[in-house]
Design an enzyme around this catalytic site. Structure first.
Site, mmCIF file in Angstrom:
data_model
loop_
_atom_site.group_PDB
_atom_site.id
_atom_site.type_symbol
_atom_site.label_atom_id
_atom_site.label_comp_id
_atom_site.label_asym_id
_atom_site.label_seq_id
_atom_site.Cartn_x
_atom_site.Cartn_y
_atom_site.Cartn_z
ATOM 1 N N ILE A 138 0.871 -1.218 -0.030
ATOM 2 C CA ILE A 138 0.089 0.008 0.125
ATOM 3 C C ILE A 138 0.907 1.278 -0.051
ATOM 4 O O ILE A 138 0.476 2.265 -0.587
ATOM 5 C CB ILE A 138 -0.834 0.072 1.163
ATOM 6 C CG1 ILE A 138 -2.213 0.876 0.991
ATOM 7 C CG2 ILE A 138 -0.122 0.320 2.629
ATOM 8 C CD1 ILE A 138 -3.111 0.652 2.089
ATOM 9 N N ASN A 154 11.636 -8.642 6.902
ATOM 10 C CA ASN A 154 11.762 -7.922 8.037
ATOM 11 C C ASN A 154 11.220 -8.816 9.158
ATOM 12 O O ASN A 154 10.141 -9.349 9.156
ATOM 13 C CB ASN A 154 11.226 -6.660 8.295
ATOM 14 C CG ASN A 154 11.805 -5.636 7.240
ATOM 15 O OD1 ASN A 154 12.944 -5.756 6.913
ATOM 16 N ND2 ASN A 154 11.033 -5.011 6.230
ATOM 17 N N GLY A 157 12.644 -3.565 11.960
ATOM 18 C CA GLY A 157 11.585 -2.655 11.714
ATOM 19 C C GLY A 157 10.134 -3.567 11.109
ATOM 20 O O GLY A 157 9.449 -2.866 10.469
ATOM 21 N N HIS A 197 5.977 -12.176 5.870
ATOM 22 C CA HIS A 197 6.017 -11.784 4.310
ATOM 23 C C HIS A 197 7.305 -11.477 3.751
ATOM 24 O O HIS A 197 8.344 -11.251 4.694
ATOM 25 C CB HIS A 197 4.845 -10.689 4.298
ATOM 26 C CG HIS A 197 5.355 -9.504 5.309
ATOM 27 N ND1 HIS A 197 5.182 -9.637 6.494
ATOM 28 C CD2 HIS A 197 6.137 -8.201 5.107
ATOM 29 C CE1 HIS A 197 5.590 -8.277 7.113
ATOM 30 N NE2 HIS A 197 6.107 -7.701 6.196
HETATM 31 P P1 5GP Z 1 7.304 -4.825 7.348
HETATM 32 O O1 5GP Z 1 7.592 -3.540 7.905
HETATM 33 O O2 5GP Z 1 6.294 -5.485 8.312
HETATM 34 O O3 5GP Z 1 8.239 -5.639 6.917
HETATM 35 O O4 5GP Z 1 6.362 -4.538 6.126
HETATM 36 C C1 5GP Z 1 5.058 -4.224 6.138
HETATM 37 C C2 5GP Z 1 4.407 -3.530 4.833
HETATM 38 O O5 5GP Z 1 3.250 -3.752 4.817
HETATM 39 C C3 5GP Z 1 4.909 -2.224 4.706
HETATM 40 O O6 5GP Z 1 5.543 -2.147 3.544
HETATM 41 C C4 5GP Z 1 3.569 -1.576 4.743
HETATM 42 O O7 5GP Z 1 3.532 -0.466 3.608
HETATM 43 C C5 5GP Z 1 2.602 -2.807 4.212
HETATM 44 N N1 5GP Z 1 1.154 -2.437 4.630
HETATM 45 C C6 5GP Z 1 0.711 -2.194 5.821
HETATM 46 N N2 5GP Z 1 -0.506 -1.938 5.893
HETATM 47 C C7 5GP Z 1 -1.005 -2.361 4.522
HETATM 48 C C8 5GP Z 1 -2.295 -2.770 3.872
HETATM 49 O O8 5GP Z 1 -3.213 -2.315 4.414
HETATM 50 N N3 5GP Z 1 -2.069 -3.124 2.633
HETATM 51 C C9 5GP Z 1 -0.971 -3.271 1.817
HETATM 52 N N4 5GP Z 1 -1.239 -3.720 0.613
HETATM 53 N N5 5GP Z 1 0.029 -3.200 2.598
HETATM 54 C C10 5GP Z 1 0.035 -2.718 3.894
#
Ligand code: 5GP
Length: 124
Positions: A40, A97, A103, A110
């Site tokens: 997103i 991550n 972070g 994922h």
């Molecule tokens: P992390 O920091 O946990 O590795 O990455 C989480 C990712 O999820 C971030 O890049 C963030 O932009 C994405 N993200 C968070 N909320 C949503 C959402 O509601 N929809 C989508 N498509 N991505 C999301």
């Protein structure tokens, strides 16, 4: 805000809600084991998130408890998506991550697939 990469799976997290169809996503790929959708808040022209359908908190949780089929499926899906988005020749990055120091924001394991431009030197 970052999350712990350990502990009990939190079923209210945003990716669990996407998997349950409670909130929408821009889907790129889906099979029995994996869902992939555009981030997103993309950090590159192509920024796809690839997630297992079953609940795992982090890379270690996934690697310890997922089946061989699930582990193979996420690797195969990631390669398939990278190729299908024409990233093979130009190049791409796949990262995960886990926990506070990396972070991690969403406590559902994922992979980030990023490409479409020259990416900053890792880890940026
Ligand atoms: P992390 O920091 O946990 O590795 O990455 C989480 C990712 O999820 C971030 O890049 C963030 O932009 C994405 N993200 C968070 N909320 C949503 C959402 O509601 N929809 C989508 N498509 N991505 C999301």
């Amino acid at each position: 805000m970052s999350v712990s990469g350990t502990g009990t799976y939190e079923p209210g997290n945003i990716f669990a809600r996407i998997l349950r169809g409670e909130i929408p996503c821009n889907k790129v790929f889906e099979n029995d084991y994996v869902l992939a959708f555009h981030d997103i808040s993309p950090k590159a022209p192509v920024h796809v998130l690839i997630i297992p359908k079953k609940p795992y908190v982090s890379f270690i949780d996934f690697s310890k408890t997922a089946s061989a089929e699930e582990i193979a499926a996420i690797m195969q899906a990631t390669g398939h998506i990278a190729a299908s988005l024409d990233l093979e020749e130009s190049g791409y990055r796949v990262i995960t991550n886990a926990g506070h120091n990396a972070g991690q924001e969403v406590p559902h394991f994922h992979l980030h697939l990023m490409g479409g431009k020259a990416l900053p030197a890792f880890p940026g």
